[in-house]
Design a protein around this motif. Structure first.
Motif, PDB file in Angstrom:
ATOM      1  N   LEU A  89       0.837  -1.197   0.000  1.00 34.03           N
ATOM      2  CA  LEU A  89       0.000   0.000   0.000  1.00 34.03           C
ATOM      3  C   LEU A  89       0.872   1.247   0.000  1.00 34.03           C
ATOM      4  N   ARG A  90       0.258   2.372  -0.326  1.00 38.75           N
ATOM      5  CA  ARG A  90       0.925   3.679  -0.250  1.00 38.75           C
ATOM      6  C   ARG A  90       0.003   4.652   0.471  1.00 38.75           C
ATOM      7  N   GLY A  91       0.597   5.432   1.385  1.00 41.32           N
ATOM      8  CA  GLY A  91      -0.157   6.415   2.136  1.00 41.32           C
ATOM      9  C   GLY A  91       0.480   7.786   2.053  1.00 41.32           C
ATOM     10  N   ILE A  92      -0.319   8.819   2.310  1.00 43.33           N
ATOM     11  CA  ILE A  92       0.169  10.193   2.294  1.00 43.33           C
ATOM     12  C   ILE A  92       1.221  10.375   3.383  1.00 43.33           C
ATOM     13  N   ASN A  93       2.314  11.040   3.019  1.00 42.32           N
ATOM     14  CA  ASN A  93       3.417  11.268   3.954  1.00 42.32           C
ATOM     15  C   ASN A  93       3.092  12.469   4.841  1.00 42.32           C
ATOM     16  N   ARG A  94       2.778  12.196   6.106  1.00 36.82           N
ATOM     17  CA  ARG A  94       2.472  13.255   7.069  1.00 36.82           C
ATOM     18  C   ARG A  94       3.580  13.433   8.098  1.00 36.82           C
ATOM     19  N   ASN A  95       4.762  12.935   7.798  1.00 37.88           N
ATOM     20  CA  ASN A  95       5.888  13.124   8.705  1.00 37.88           C
ATOM     21  C   ASN A  95       6.333  14.584   8.694  1.00 37.88           C
ATOM     22  N   PRO A  96       6.973  15.066   9.774  1.00 35.76           N
ATOM     23  CA  PRO A  96       7.397  16.476   9.837  1.00 35.76           C
ATOM     24  C   PRO A  96       8.304  16.847   8.665  1.00 35.76           C
ATOM     25  N   ASP A  97       8.043  18.011   8.077  1.00 37.11           N
ATOM     26  CA  ASP A  97       8.841  18.565   6.966  1.00 37.11           C
ATOM     27  C   ASP A  97       8.840  17.667   5.736  1.00 37.11           C
ATOM     28  N   ALA A  98       7.833  16.799   5.634  1.00 44.26           N
ATOM     29  CA  ALA A  98       7.765  15.881   4.496  1.00 44.26           C
ATOM     30  C   ALA A  98       6.813  16.439   3.437  1.00 44.26           C
ATOM     31  N   ASP A  99       7.042  16.029   2.207  1.00 39.87           N
ATOM     32  CA  ASP A  99       6.185  16.411   1.098  1.00 39.87           C
ATOM     33  C   ASP A  99       5.062  15.377   1.002  1.00 39.87           C
ATOM     34  N   PRO A 100       3.785  15.784   1.089  1.00 37.70           N
ATOM     35  CA  PRO A 100       2.695  14.806   1.059  1.00 37.70           C
ATOM     36  C   PRO A 100       2.719  13.898  -0.169  1.00 37.70           C
ATOM     37  N   GLN A 101       3.203  14.412  -1.304  1.00 33.29           N
ATOM     38  CA  GLN A 101       3.212  13.599  -2.506  1.00 33.29           C
ATOM     39  C   GLN A 101       4.293  12.517  -2.467  1.00 33.29           C
ATOM     40  N   ASP A 102       5.231  12.618  -1.524  1.00 36.66           N
ATOM     41  CA  ASP A 102       6.235  11.576  -1.334  1.00 36.66           C
ATOM     42  C   ASP A 102       5.595  10.471  -0.498  1.00 36.66           C
ATOM     43  N   MET A 103       4.824   9.622  -1.141  1.00 39.46           N
ATOM     44  CA  MET A 103       3.957   8.692  -0.427  1.00 39.46           C
ATOM     45  C   MET A 103       4.751   7.565   0.224  1.00 39.46           C
ATOM     46  N   VAL A 104       4.295   7.170   1.407  1.00 40.92           N
ATOM     47  CA  VAL A 104       4.985   6.171   2.225  1.00 40.92           C
ATOM     48  C   VAL A 104       4.490   4.785   1.851  1.00 40.92           C
ATOM     49  N   SER A 105       5.420   3.858   1.704  1.00 38.08           N
ATOM     50  CA  SER A 105       5.084   2.481   1.360  1.00 38.08           C
ATOM     51  C   SER A 105       4.866   1.652   2.622  1.00 38.08           C
ATOM     52  N   LEU A 106       3.829   0.824   2.586  1.00 35.85           N
ATOM     53  CA  LEU A 106       3.544  -0.106   3.672  1.00 35.85           C
ATOM     54  C   LEU A 106       3.396  -1.504   3.086  1.00 35.85           C
ATOM     55  N   ARG A 107       4.169  -2.456   3.654  1.00 30.72           N
ATOM     56  CA  ARG A 107       4.082  -3.847   3.229  1.00 30.72           C
ATOM     57  C   ARG A 107       3.274  -4.619   4.270  1.00 30.72           C
ATOM     58  N   VAL A 108       2.357  -5.456   3.813  1.00 31.17           N
ATOM     59  CA  VAL A 108       1.471  -6.184   4.723  1.00 31.17           C
ATOM     60  C   VAL A 108       1.456  -7.657   4.328  1.00 31.17           C
ATOM     61  N   TRP A 109       1.638  -8.525   5.328  1.00 36.91           N
ATOM     62  CA  TRP A 109       1.535  -9.969   5.119  1.00 36.91           C
ATOM     63  C   TRP A 109       0.477 -10.516   6.072  1.00 36.91           C
ATOM     64  N   LEU A 201      -2.049   6.043  -6.628  1.00 35.91           N
ATOM     65  CA  LEU A 201      -3.445   5.750  -6.317  1.00 35.91           C
ATOM     66  C   LEU A 201      -4.082   4.830  -7.346  1.00 35.91           C
ATOM     67  N   ALA A 202      -3.739   5.000  -8.604  1.00 32.44           N
ATOM     68  CA  ALA A 202      -4.327   4.148  -9.636  1.00 32.44           C
ATOM     69  C   ALA A 202      -3.980   2.674  -9.399  1.00 32.44           C
ATOM     70  N   PRO A 203      -2.692   2.311  -9.209  1.00 34.26           N
ATOM     71  CA  PRO A 203      -2.397   0.908  -8.904  1.00 34.26           C
ATOM     72  C   PRO A 203      -2.928   0.478  -7.530  1.00 34.26           C
ATOM     73  N   GLN A 204      -3.052   1.421  -6.581  1.00 35.35           N
ATOM     74  CA  GLN A 204      -3.612   1.057  -5.278  1.00 35.35           C
ATOM     75  C   GLN A 204      -5.086   0.687  -5.415  1.00 35.35           C
ATOM     76  N   ARG A 205      -5.790   1.389  -6.269  1.00 33.92           N
ATOM     77  CA  ARG A 205      -7.177   1.018  -6.558  1.00 33.92           C
ATOM     78  C   ARG A 205      -7.231  -0.396  -7.128  1.00 33.92           C
ATOM     79  N   ASP A 206      -6.317  -0.713  -8.044  1.00 35.36           N
ATOM     80  CA  ASP A 206      -6.281  -2.058  -8.618  1.00 35.36           C
ATOM     81  C   ASP A 206      -5.896  -3.093  -7.564  1.00 35.36           C
ATOM     82  N   ALA A 207      -4.996  -2.709  -6.638  1.00 35.65           N
ATOM     83  CA  ALA A 207      -4.592  -3.639  -5.581  1.00 35.65           C
ATOM     84  C   ALA A 207      -5.763  -3.964  -4.663  1.00 35.65           C
TER      85      ALA A 207
END
Length: 326
Positions: A89-109, A201-207
């Motif tokens: 998955l990819r989520g909006i980057n809300r870390n301090p001084d981060a660019d929101p478009q630099d999306m954070v990757s999350l791996r889930v098993w 977001l487009a591939p996340q929708r497909d995922a």
């Protein structure tokens, strides 16, 4: 010890045993070897830590799953693997001084009564932190599927906030009567941001759609919830496409306004040149230092010439006004 120092020291961020009511039963590094008799286990780790593969091997995960969880680059997708489901998955980057478009990757098993989530160092995903906070408050997810759906929902909520911010910014530009060069740069940044977010977001929708097809055996509520989040992702992709088009229209309008202003300035300069061209010709002729020029002996010659030039300029100006050139 600070959070960054802790992340550098161990790949494990937390490990929790959770009962079927969403209550935290136990947590700590020792429970990795103690799967719960009832409920499920949630392990969250730092995937790019040097000991991450060792920790995953200790949990007896298949090698292909370990490689997927520790991959450096990922794109949103869902797949079945070794009797489990691997989800990126990819989520909006809300870390301090981060660019929101630099999306954070999350791996889930997800494997039976165990769920493993992984992210890279200094790339916290606030959606995961939100779910962990509900768990600490005694209102955690009741199953691994419930946990994944809550994370997906939180990710969608933050994407919604970002899309709404883009929409408000574009609405503000559309409401302005004047757009300057600074606005053009801001519109370019909005287009870049929308394109960068849509890229994932487009591939996340497909995922999520693939996850929906793998939902055999889930409860009807979980299936409906996942379908709802998939539809949300589809709407956000469409909203981002619309935002890009709105930004392009505004940029085109701004370019047309600038071109119109430049054309008007050149038009005015051309008319001024047309008025002064015959006057320049007269001053050039009478400025020649040669014998035989009329009026050289007449003390009133300069006054007569100046009055003639002023009259010629006035006649040309009246003619341009009559022709509606001015």
């Amino acid at each position: 010890m600070t959070n960054q120092q802790h992340e550098a020291a161990t790949p494990l961020l937390w490990a929790c045993n959770i009962d079927a009511t969403g209550k935290l039963v136990s947590q700590g590094p020792d429970i990795i070897d103690q799967p719960p008799d009832g409920g499920y286990q949630w392990v969250h780790l730092q995937s790019d830590n040097a000991d991450a593969l060792t920790l995953l091997s200790r949990m007896q995960l298949p090698e292909s799953v370990c490689d997927g969880l520790c991959a450096l680059e990922t794109r949103p997708k869902a797949m079945t693997m070794d009797n489990g489901v691997l989800l990126f998955l990819r989520g909006i980057n809300r870390n301090p001084d981060a660019d929101p478009q630099d999306m954070v990757s999350l791996r889930v098993w997800i494997d039976g009564n165990r769920i493993v989530t992984a992210r890279r160092r200094n790339r916290r995903l606030m959606s995961v932190q939100d779910v962990k906070a509900t768990l600490d408050q005694g209102e955690g997810p009741t199953s691994p599927i419930d946990l994944v759906l809550r994370i997906i929902t939180r990710i969608a909520d933050r994407i919604s906030e970002t899309v709404d911010d883009l929409d408000e910014a574009l609405s503000d530009f559309e409401a302005r009567e004047q757009l300057d060069n600074r606005a053009r740069l801001q519109l370019s940044e909005l287009r870049r941001q929308a394109a960068a977010i849509r890229r994932y977001l487009a591939p996340q929708r497909d995922a999520l759609d693939a996850m929906y097809r793998l939902s055999e055996g889930w409860s009807k509520d979980d299936v409906f919830w996942l379908r709802e989040q998939t539809d949300r992702m589809t709407r956000y992709v469409e909203d981002l496409d619309l935002a890009k088009e709105r930004a392009m229209v505004l940029q085109d309008e701004l370019r047309n306004r600038i071109a119109e202003q430049q054309g008007m300035r050149m038009y005015v300069l051309s008319l001024i040149t047309a008025i002064f061209l015959p006057l320049s010709f007269l001053t050039g002729v009478f400025g020649m230092n040669v014998a035989g020029l009329p009026g050289t002996e007449d003390p009133q010659a300069f006054t007569h010439l100046a009055m003639f030039m002023a009259g010629a300029a006035a006649v040309m100006l009246v003619g341009m006004l009559w022709k509606r050139w001015l």
